[in-house]
Design a protein around this motif. Structure first.
Motif, short mmCIF file in Angstrom:
data_model
loop_
_atom_site.label_atom_id
_atom_site.label_comp_id
_atom_site.label_asym_id
_atom_site.label_seq_id
_atom_site.Cartn_x
_atom_site.Cartn_y
_atom_site.Cartn_z
N TRP B 23 0.84 -1.20 0.00
CA TRP B 23 0.00 0.00 0.00
C TRP B 23 0.87 1.26 0.00
O TRP B 23 0.63 2.20 -0.77
CB TRP B 23 -0.93 -0.02 1.22
N LEU B 24 1.91 1.26 0.84
CA LEU B 24 2.82 2.41 0.93
C LEU B 24 3.56 2.63 -0.38
O LEU B 24 3.77 3.76 -0.82
CB LEU B 24 3.82 2.22 2.08
N ARG B 25 3.92 1.54 -1.03
CA ARG B 25 4.60 1.63 -2.33
C ARG B 25 3.69 2.30 -3.35
O ARG B 25 4.09 3.20 -4.09
CB ARG B 25 4.98 0.22 -2.81
N ARG B 26 2.42 1.88 -3.35
CA ARG B 26 1.47 2.44 -4.32
C ARG B 26 1.18 3.91 -4.02
O ARG B 26 0.98 4.71 -4.93
CB ARG B 26 0.20 1.60 -4.38
N MET B 27 1.15 4.26 -2.73
CA MET B 27 0.95 5.67 -2.36
C MET B 27 2.09 6.52 -2.93
O MET B 27 1.87 7.62 -3.44
CB MET B 27 0.91 5.84 -0.83
N SER B 28 3.32 6.01 -2.83
CA SER B 28 4.48 6.74 -3.35
C SER B 28 4.41 6.89 -4.86
O SER B 28 4.79 7.91 -5.41
CB SER B 28 5.78 6.04 -2.97
N LEU B 29 3.93 5.85 -5.53
CA LEU B 29 3.79 5.91 -6.98
C LEU B 29 2.78 6.98 -7.38
O LEU B 29 2.85 7.57 -8.45
CB LEU B 29 3.35 4.55 -7.54
N ASP B 30 1.82 7.25 -6.47
CA ASP B 30 0.85 8.32 -6.69
C ASP B 30 1.36 9.67 -6.22
O ASP B 30 0.64 10.67 -6.26
CB ASP B 30 -0.46 8.01 -5.94
N GLY B 31 2.59 9.73 -5.72
CA GLY B 31 3.16 11.00 -5.27
C GLY B 31 2.92 11.32 -3.81
O GLY B 31 3.15 12.44 -3.37
N TRP B 32 2.49 10.34 -3.05
CA TRP B 32 2.31 10.56 -1.61
C TRP B 32 3.30 9.70 -0.85
O TRP B 32 3.21 8.49 -0.85
CB TRP B 32 0.87 10.24 -1.18
N HIS B 33 4.27 10.37 -0.21
CA HIS B 33 5.34 9.63 0.46
C HIS B 33 5.15 9.65 1.97
O HIS B 33 4.91 10.70 2.55
CB HIS B 33 6.69 10.22 0.07
N LEU B 34 5.30 8.51 2.55
CA LEU B 34 5.09 8.38 3.99
C LEU B 34 6.09 9.23 4.78
O LEU B 34 7.29 9.19 4.54
CB LEU B 34 5.24 6.91 4.41
N VAL B 35 5.55 10.02 5.70
CA VAL B 35 6.41 10.82 6.59
C VAL B 35 6.46 10.15 7.96
O VAL B 35 7.51 9.95 8.54
CB VAL B 35 5.90 12.26 6.75
N SER B 36 5.27 9.84 8.48
CA SER B 36 5.28 9.13 9.74
C SER B 36 4.14 8.12 9.79
O SER B 36 3.00 8.43 9.46
CB SER B 36 5.23 10.10 10.92
#
Lengths: 110, 182
Positions: B23-36
């Motif tokens: 899920w986190l990988r896909r969020m990053s692919l959408d331009g949303w990178h986990l901060v915390s």
């Protein structure tokens, strides 16, 4: 973990290579690099496994902290660890010799 | 530069570590990178879409070890990850969140991490098995001393708790089996 139990337990490839790498004192990341080199890329140990295995080996007194860096601690084999590793290598040598015999037999047979 | 932040509420069960990573990988692919990371609330920051590989690793700080004091061991543990190219993003209940740019190819396989996860899940399962009977002992013998509505409520909580523990137990066992086959 008691020392005695280590003698008969099957050992993972990762544990074997960590012991082998520590023939010369190294820090954690150095162990990872060394293992990749020694195993010719066939074994790659992740940081989590490396850390977990190092903890276990230290608990079993196979290795010890040779020096305290800021963050990078240097590990080395204890006498117990050395004995254990030598013993292990001997067993592995017998296994690999037997393996070679089997290979020859199979090749003649076919 | 756009540095919009976003909070997202998402629930993951304990056995869904791999699902969370994906899920986190896909969020990053959408331009949303986990901060915390959080147990329920995840904070993301907007940036150029990029592929990251996320990894959840369990660090057991209570584990007995001769390696030194816990803070020291933690910094060394994180140091080994950093040295090998993993950025630490935070932790939730012992789960450490790491990421590294790109997708994982042969060069940094983490397949050997499976063992430590199996160990973690086994411990979780054992704790679950140990606490369930305790619930039974604490709850049930006292039911008759309460008013009926409260006894019913307690019983409901107990049954729900038991179902919850049962579900967790089954799913964690399945996850262990799955990890073993990896």
């Amino acid at each position: 973990m008691k020392d005695g139990r280590w003698e008969d337990k099957p050992i993972s490839e990762a544990t074997f290579y960590i012991l082998l790498a520590l023939v010369e004192p190294l820090h954690g990341y150095g162990v990872m690099k060394k293992i990749e080199e020694l195993s010719q890329g066939t074994v790659s140990i992740g940081p989590g496994t490396l850390y977990g295995t190092i903890s276990k080996l230290a608990d079993a007194r196979m290795i010890y902290k040779a020096s305290e860096g800021e963050r990078r601690k240097i590990y080395a084999l204890t006498k117990l660890g050395e004995r254990y590793l030598l013993n292990l290598i001997e067993r592995l040598t017998i296994m690999s010799e037997n393996g070679r015999h089997a290979t020859i037999k199979l090749q003649i047979g076919s | 530069m756009d540095t919009r932040k976003m909070r997202k509420v998402k629930w993951f069960w304990l056995w869904q570590d791999a699902k969370q990573e994906d899920w986190l990988r896909r969020m990053s692919l959408d331009g949303w990178h986990l901060v915390s990371p959080g147990r329920l609330v995840f904070t993301f920051q907007q940036g150029p879409p990029q592929e990251f590989t996320y990894r959840l690793d369990f660090f057991n700080k209570s584990e007995m070890s001769f390696l030194g004091d816990p803070a020291d061991r933690r910094s060394e543990y994180l140091g080994i990850f950093e040295d090998s190219g993993w950025e630490h993003l935070g932790q939730v209940g012992g789960w450490q969140y790491f990421r590294t740019p790109g997708s994982l190819d042969g060069s940094h396989v983490v397949s050997t991490e499976v063992e430590s996860k199996i160990e973690y899940y086994r411990r979780l399962l054992r704790n679950l098995l140990l606490t369930s009977p305790v619930l039974l002992v604490v709850f049930l013998p006292r039911l008759e001393i309460y008013p009926i509505w409260f006894a019913v409520l307690l019983l409901t909580v107990f049954v729900v708790g038991l179902l919850f523990a049962g579900l967790n137990g089954v799913m964690i066992s399945l996850r262990i089996r799955q990890l073993k086959n990896e």
